[in-house]
Design an enzyme around this catalytic site. Structure first.
Site, PDB file in Angstrom:
ATOM      1  N   SER A   1      25.066  33.596  23.160  1.00 18.83           N
ATOM      2  CA  SER A   1      23.801  34.322  23.029  1.00 18.83           C
ATOM      3  C   SER A   1      22.668  33.305  22.977  1.00 18.83           C
ATOM      4  O   SER A   1      22.890  32.099  23.085  1.00 18.83           O
ATOM      5  CB  SER A   1      23.805  35.162  21.742  1.00 18.83           C
ATOM      6  OG  SER A   1      23.889  34.322  20.594  1.00 18.83           O
ATOM      7  N   LYS A   2      21.443  33.790  22.790  1.00 18.26           N
ATOM      8  CA  LYS A   2      20.291  32.889  22.780  1.00 18.26           C
ATOM      9  C   LYS A   2      20.401  31.835  21.688  1.00 18.26           C
ATOM     10  O   LYS A   2      19.982  30.699  21.856  1.00 18.26           O
ATOM     11  CB  LYS A   2      18.998  33.689  22.615  1.00 18.26           C
ATOM     12  CG  LYS A   2      18.621  34.496  23.850  1.00 18.26           C
ATOM     13  CD  LYS A   2      17.290  35.205  23.659  1.00 18.26           C
ATOM     14  CE  LYS A   2      16.908  35.973  24.915  1.00 18.26           C
ATOM     15  NZ  LYS A   2      15.616  36.673  24.758  1.00 18.26           N
TER      16      LYS A   2
END
Length: 484
Positions: free
Chosen positions: A250-251
């Protein structure tokens, strides 16, 4: 896009790979790795690499996502031999193939309403069955006024589909578990899975390399290719990239737009080197040039286990590539980073020298630019703590006397500056640090820089002397901030 200069000569162009991103989100490193594997395999085999933008989801596709795809591929120098193609520009071709399947009885119109399908799904789930279309319009020839029908592919109901995957090995799917896929919506627009099949057929794709989240789509696509009389490509479904904690990337793990890596000062070859090692290896070798990757990479050697993203390893590799590259090859990257700081650096020679002086001290070109601002402009901001330690009392006296000897130099280069500093320190019984640090703080604003003689040479006589004067006058900053 221009043809790539990277190709192994003497091999017939029989391999055709493609990278087919969907512009419904930003191009992340997972997609980049898929593109890289496809590009490398085509280059190694003397084949063709195609870029295809799968933008059939017109509601979610964005121009910005398309821009990131194109600019990201350009920055990474993953040049395509053909493309970019856009699926939205091929709708007439998809309609032609759908009409052919309808005519041959290999597809049919389904008039089920959304409410009927929702009810069917609810009943199946209540019975703890896998939700799937039950083929209720498969053999009907009537219609339903007022309902725009979807078109479904008539999937075989018996037998098996065997995916001989180059990463996962043999994977078997029973046709009885595959329902009749919608290939065109009620408004006539074709669906993703169908467009992929037509594109791969028309473009002569021989090897499909993609994420293993697409593996379940493969038997449906193979059945459609068979119905069209097309040759089935060889498939390789590569595992996903995980965060260091084992969770989906994810980010917070680094799943950012590929262009952010450019903004952060990573080299494209370093990022590609890092990504190729996520799931593939060649002995214990860690650092690869682009040409080495082409010569050594084989999709059959990709590990089927998921790999974890490690930001520290990427930083290390980036520094290794900076240290091994020809300085001239990094000048454009450093210039762009300096420009983002408002510094217009015109001298390629100075930038190349800065790169040599700084690259063992930093891990990215952005860090290098931030650490090299004092090479440009007339004045510098001096760190107050450094000033208190090195520009007061004894330090100021040293700097005052040293200025005169530097000003008297006939030749301004590192050797001459070093001679002055050494002689000055010896004559006064001082350690070299007691002489170098006041000078370093005065001309760079901090206590950290490359060797002071080299630093002073590159800053230049005029700016060095004026910065010493400003430091002695107690100025903590200079008003002028224009390039030299």
């Amino acid at each position: 896009m221009r043809a790539t200069p990277y190709r192994l000569e003497g091999r017939p162009m029989t391999v055709v790979t493609r990278f087919a991103p969907s512009p419904t989100g930003m191009l992340h490193i997972g997609g980049v790795r898929t593109a890289l594997f496809s590009w490398l395999y085509a280059r190694r085999m003397g084949g063709k690499f195609i870029l295809r933008v799968e933008d059939t989801d017109r509601e979610r596709s964005t121009d910005e996502a398309v821009r990131v795809i194109l600019e990201g591929m350009r920055w990474l120098e993953l040049d395509a031999d053909e493309g970019p193609y856009y699926q939205t520009q091929r709708f007439p071709r998809y309609k032609e193939v759908i009409d052919r399947l309808l005519l041959e009885g290999k597809a049919y119109r389904c008039y089920c309403t959304k409410e009927e399908l929702d009810q069917l799904r609810a009943e199946q789930m209540a019975r703890k069955e896998k939700p799937r279309y039950d083929g209720r319009w498969r053999d009907r020839t009537d219609s339903r006024p007022g309902v725009d029908p979807v078109i479904r592919f008539r999937n075989p109901t018996e037998g098996e589909v065997v995916v001989d995957d180059q990463v996962h090995g043999k994977v078997v799917f029973r046709n009885s578990e595959l329902d009749d896929l919608v290939i065109a919506r009620g408004d006539g627009t074709p669906t993703y899975n169908f467009c992929v099949v037509v594109d791969d057929m028309d473009m002569g794709v021989t090897h499909v390399i993609r994420g293993d989240d697409h593996l379940n789509n493969t038997p449906r696509q193979m059945n459609m290719l068979a119905a069209l009389g097309a040759k089935t490509p060889s498939y390789a479904h590569v595992p996903m990239i995980l965060g260091a904690d084992g969770a989906k990337l994810s980010k917070r793990h680094g799943a950012v737009s590929v262009l952010q890596y450019e903004e952060e000062g990573y080299l494209p070859d370093a990022l590609l080197n890092y990504l190729v090692r996520l799931g593939w290896s060649h002995g214990d070798q860690e650092i690869f040039t682009r040409q080495q990757m082409i010569e050594l990479f084989d999709i059959a050697d990709v590990n089927k286990a998921a790999s974890a993203f490690n930001g520290e390893k990427l930083l290390w590799l980036n520094q290794q590539h900076m240290m091994r590259a020809e300085p001239a090859a990094l000048v454009a990257y450093l210039r762009k980073q300096l420009a983002s700081l408002g510094i217009e650096a015109g001298d390629d020679g100075l930038l190349a020298r800065i790169i040599v002086a700084q690259r063992e001290r930093v891990k990215t070109l952005k860090e290098m630019a931030l650490a090299s601002q004092y090479f440009f402009g007339e004045g510098v901001g001096i760190d107050p703590k450094a000033a208190d330690k090195h520009l007061r009392a004894e330090g100021a006296a040293v700097l005052q006397e040293l200025r005169g000897e530097l000003a008297a130099l006939e030749t301004w280069d590192a050797a001459a500056v070093h001679g002055v500093l050494s002689a000055f320190a010896t004559a006064r019984g001082l350690g070299l640090g007691k002489v170098a640090q006041p000078l370093r703080v005065a001309v760079t604003g901090s206590t950290i820089s490359p060797p002071i003689d080299l630093t002073v040479e590159m800053i230049g006589r005029g700016r060095t002397l004026s910065r010493i004067d400003a430091a002695l006058a107690g100025s903590s900053s200079a008003a002028v901030d224009t390039p030299a």
